[in-house]
Design a protein around this motif. Structure first.
Motif, PDB file in Angstrom:
ATOM      1  N   SER A 167      45.505  39.047  43.902  1.00  0.00           N
ATOM      2  CA  SER A 167      45.552  39.430  42.486  1.00  0.00           C
ATOM      3  C   SER A 167      44.188  39.800  41.920  1.00  0.00           C
ATOM      4  O   SER A 167      43.812  39.361  40.840  1.00  0.00           O
ATOM      5  N   GLN A 168      43.451  40.679  42.626  1.00  0.00           N
ATOM      6  CA  GLN A 168      42.272  41.275  41.998  1.00  0.00           C
ATOM      7  C   GLN A 168      42.670  42.039  40.753  1.00  0.00           C
ATOM      8  O   GLN A 168      41.915  42.095  39.786  1.00  0.00           O
ATOM      9  N   HIS A 169      43.825  42.679  40.806  1.00  0.00           N
ATOM     10  CA  HIS A 169      44.372  43.365  39.646  1.00  0.00           C
ATOM     11  C   HIS A 169      45.394  42.440  38.986  1.00  0.00           C
ATOM     12  O   HIS A 169      46.388  42.049  39.604  1.00  0.00           O
ATOM     13  N   ARG A 189      38.123  30.829  32.360  1.00  0.00           N
ATOM     14  CA  ARG A 189      39.080  30.416  33.382  1.00  0.00           C
ATOM     15  C   ARG A 189      38.378  30.286  34.740  1.00  0.00           C
ATOM     16  O   ARG A 189      37.495  31.066  35.056  1.00  0.00           O
ATOM     17  N   PRO A 190      38.809  29.330  35.558  1.00  0.00           N
ATOM     18  CA  PRO A 190      38.161  29.150  36.859  1.00  0.00           C
ATOM     19  C   PRO A 190      38.651  30.174  37.888  1.00  0.00           C
ATOM     20  O   PRO A 190      39.831  30.510  37.926  1.00  0.00           O
ATOM     21  N   VAL A 191      37.729  30.666  38.703  1.00  0.00           N
ATOM     22  CA  VAL A 191      38.069  31.396  39.918  1.00  0.00           C
ATOM     23  C   VAL A 191      37.971  30.370  41.039  1.00  0.00           C
ATOM     24  O   VAL A 191      36.906  29.786  41.264  1.00  0.00           O
ATOM     25  N   GLN A 192      39.078  30.132  41.738  1.00  0.00           N
ATOM     26  CA  GLN A 192      39.131  29.014  42.671  1.00  0.00           C
ATOM     27  C   GLN A 192      39.297  29.472  44.115  1.00  0.00           C
ATOM     28  O   GLN A 192      39.845  30.549  44.391  1.00  0.00           O
ATOM     29  N   LEU A 193      38.828  28.630  45.003  1.00  0.00           N
ATOM     30  CA  LEU A 193      38.914  28.872  46.435  1.00  0.00           C
ATOM     31  C   LEU A 193      39.554  27.665  47.093  1.00  0.00           C
ATOM     32  O   LEU A 193      39.142  26.525  46.864  1.00  0.00           O
ATOM     33  N   PRO A 246      43.464  32.339  45.212  1.00  0.00           N
ATOM     34  CA  PRO A 246      44.831  32.635  44.765  1.00  0.00           C
ATOM     35  C   PRO A 246      44.897  33.627  43.615  1.00  0.00           C
ATOM     36  O   PRO A 246      45.818  34.443  43.545  1.00  0.00           O
ATOM     37  N   THR A 247      43.944  33.529  42.686  1.00  0.00           N
ATOM     38  CA  THR A 247      43.923  34.459  41.552  1.00  0.00           C
ATOM     39  C   THR A 247      42.486  34.922  41.368  1.00  0.00           C
ATOM     40  O   THR A 247      41.670  34.227  40.752  1.00  0.00           O
ATOM     41  N   ALA A 248      42.184  36.092  41.905  1.00  0.00           N
ATOM     42  CA  ALA A 248      40.809  36.606  41.853  1.00  0.00           C
ATOM     43  C   ALA A 248      40.441  37.126  40.469  1.00  0.00           C
ATOM     44  O   ALA A 248      39.265  37.291  40.172  1.00  0.00           O
ATOM     45  N   ASN A 249      41.441  37.383  39.631  1.00  0.00           N
ATOM     46  CA  ASN A 249      41.219  37.926  38.287  1.00  0.00           C
ATOM     47  C   ASN A 249      42.038  37.131  37.279  1.00  0.00           C
ATOM     48  O   ASN A 249      43.051  37.606  36.759  1.00  0.00           O
ATOM     49  N   ASN A 262      39.689  43.047  34.220  1.00  0.00           N
ATOM     50  CA  ASN A 262      39.411  41.712  33.691  1.00  0.00           C
ATOM     51  C   ASN A 262      39.337  41.769  32.168  1.00  0.00           C
ATOM     52  O   ASN A 262      39.738  42.764  31.546  1.00  0.00           O
ATOM     53  N   SER A 263      38.809  40.738  31.528  1.00  0.00           N
ATOM     54  CA  SER A 263      38.808  40.689  30.065  1.00  0.00           C
ATOM     55  C   SER A 263      37.896  41.735  29.443  1.00  0.00           C
ATOM     56  O   SER A 263      38.011  42.027  28.245  1.00  0.00           O
ATOM     57  N   ASP A 264      36.987  42.318  30.238  1.00  0.00           N
ATOM     58  CA  ASP A 264      36.153  43.429  29.766  1.00  0.00           C
ATOM     59  C   ASP A 264      36.734  44.786  30.159  1.00  0.00           C
ATOM     60  O   ASP A 264      36.101  45.822  29.928  1.00  0.00           O
ATOM     61  N   GLY A 265      37.899  44.774  30.781  1.00  0.00           N
ATOM     62  CA  GLY A 265      38.525  46.016  31.215  1.00  0.00           C
ATOM     63  C   GLY A 265      37.951  46.579  32.507  1.00  0.00           C
ATOM     64  O   GLY A 265      38.242  47.721  32.868  1.00  0.00           O
TER      65      GLY A 265
END
Length: 429
Positions: free
Chosen positions: A101-103, A79-83, A141-144, A155-158
């Motif tokens: 939304s880091q968490h 998934r992209p992390v966007q700015l 907008p969505t850091a994670n 994240n996907s690795d916990g």
């Protein structure tokens, strides 16, 4: 559809603002109506999905010449992390960075960020356009994204991304480090949510500035001004209660009784960004239902959580408008101070917890010496942190006389809590 313009940027009363019935920004908005998030379209009944977010951001980017959408990283699951960059000019006096939304299981701040991206992109009023001529607003907008998809904190690795701003072990943490290094934001605003403890820890909003003792005093003061003079009063004007994150209080006297979070730990974003010379604030909205009506109606609860973030965010943007020049002067001073190579560096402590003598480098080394294996292991991380080093036949030298002087011992000293590697202190340069 009507779009609410930034109330506290344009006027004095939060949320009491004029409405735009249609965008009108000359040639750069076209004829399309402003997009709505999935949250807005459902009246708060559900959170915006990631496909909806992508469509929304593409629509905003395509409609407004003042916005630019870029991908700054890719998660493990692709998934992209966007700015998003929003500004009227290529260069401005100051830069504000919103991290949302880091968490992944804390979505309300993300919804507020998406709405404000749209509002800033489409606004036609003079005050907002003047603001964007002097200030660049950056938004992640969505850091994670993986955590948001799974509704998990990590994240996907916990991994908790908000504990990865020193090690930079995650793609998400590395993406944000690159933004801090390359964009040099004057203000970092980090949006979260929390679970309350009735009567002792249950405000609508909690906030906290950088507590790490290596934060430049001028930026520490600006961060507290942001909280005390802008974010909290704006929230109060809209009927929201506020407090200091991590501090439990006596329900009768209001006096602090226990600290459960909020120390000076350098791997947390609000502290890492402070050490890297940005003013900043962590903001947390209350997840738990406030009323019986909210317990019965999840949409009502979710709308309140997002509304509190929107209000606090308006206070932060008003601060950025009114304190643009003093803030830019403070960050410039902080970024240059390291070149003087003077003063202590703190390996522990916080602004409410004095460092122990063993946690203070009263006379720091002039550089750290790394072996070939060590520099091979941490080269990329040092570069992402904006730390300069000189390669040698036997490894590398990392001088303290540079902008990131206070950060370097936290990364390389054997006594640091979260070092990347344990370098050799050199006092004979």
């Amino acid at each position: 559809m009507k779009v609410r313009v930034l109330g506290t940027l344009l006027g004095t009363a939060a949320l009491a603002v004029p409405l735009l019935s249609a965008p009108a920004h000359g040639a750069d908005t076209g004829r399309t109506a402003p997009p709505r998030t999935g949250f807005e379209s459902s009246n708060g009944a559900r959170w915006t999905t990631q496909p909806e977010e992508q469509d929304f951001l593409r629509a905003v980017d395509g409609a407004s010449a003042r916005t630019t959408l870029t991908t700054i990283g890719t998660t493990k699951e692709g998934r992209p992390v966007q700015l998003v960059r929003i500004a009227e000019r290529p260069r401005t006096t100051s830069t504000v960075l919103l991290i949302c939304s880091q968490h992944g299981n804390e979505p309300a701040g993300r919804e507020a960020c998406l709405s404000r991206v749209r509002d800033l992109a489409y606004a036609t009023d003079r005050k907002t356009r003047d603001f964007l001529r002097g200030t660049t607003v950056l938004v992640v907008p969505t850091a994670n994204p993986d955590g948001r998809a799974a509704n998990t904190r990590g994240n996907s690795d916990g991994v908790d991304i908000n504990r990865d701003h020193i090690a930079l072990a995650t793609a998400e943490g590395r993406a944000m480090a690159a933004v801090l290094r390359d964009r040099k934001p004057d203000l970092v605003y980090d949006l979260h949510e929390y679970g309350s403890t009735p009567k002792v820890y249950d405000k609508d909003l909690f906030d906290l500035w950088p507590r790490n003792l290596n934060t430049d005093p001028h930026l520490h003061a600006e961060s507290q001004k942001l909280s005390d003079r802008y974010v909290r009063p704006t929230a109060h004007a809209s009927g929201f209660t506020t407090g200091t994150y991590g501090i439990w209080t006596d329900p009768v006297t209001g006096e602090p009784t226990q600290q459960v979070a909020g120390d000076g730990q350098e791997r947390i974003l609000r502290n890492a960004s402070g050490i890297k010379h940005s003013a900043g604030l962590l903001i947390e909205s209350r997840v738990d239902a406030l009323t019986e009506a909210e317990q019965k109606d999840e949409a009502l609860n979710q709308r309140r959580r997002v509304a509190s973030h929107l209000t606090s965010l308006d206070g932060a943007l008003r601060y950025a408008a009114e304190r643009r020049v003093p803030l830019a002067l403070a960050t410039t001073h902080a970024r240059l101070a390291g070149f003087a190579d003077r003063g202590p560096v703190y390996l522990g402590g916080a602004d409410n917890d004095p460092a122990e003598p063993s946690e203070i480098l009263a006379d720091p080394p002039c550089r750290y010496v790394l072996t070939k294996d060590q520099i091979a292991d941490v080269r990329d991380e040092l570069a992402l942190h904006g730390v300069a080093f000189k390669s040698t036949a036997s490894g590398a030298h990392v001088p303290l006389r540079q902008s990131q002087r206070a950060l370097i011992p936290l990364l390389l000293d054997s006594r640091a809590t979260y070092p990347l590697t344990k370098g050799k202190s050199d006092t004979h340069c």
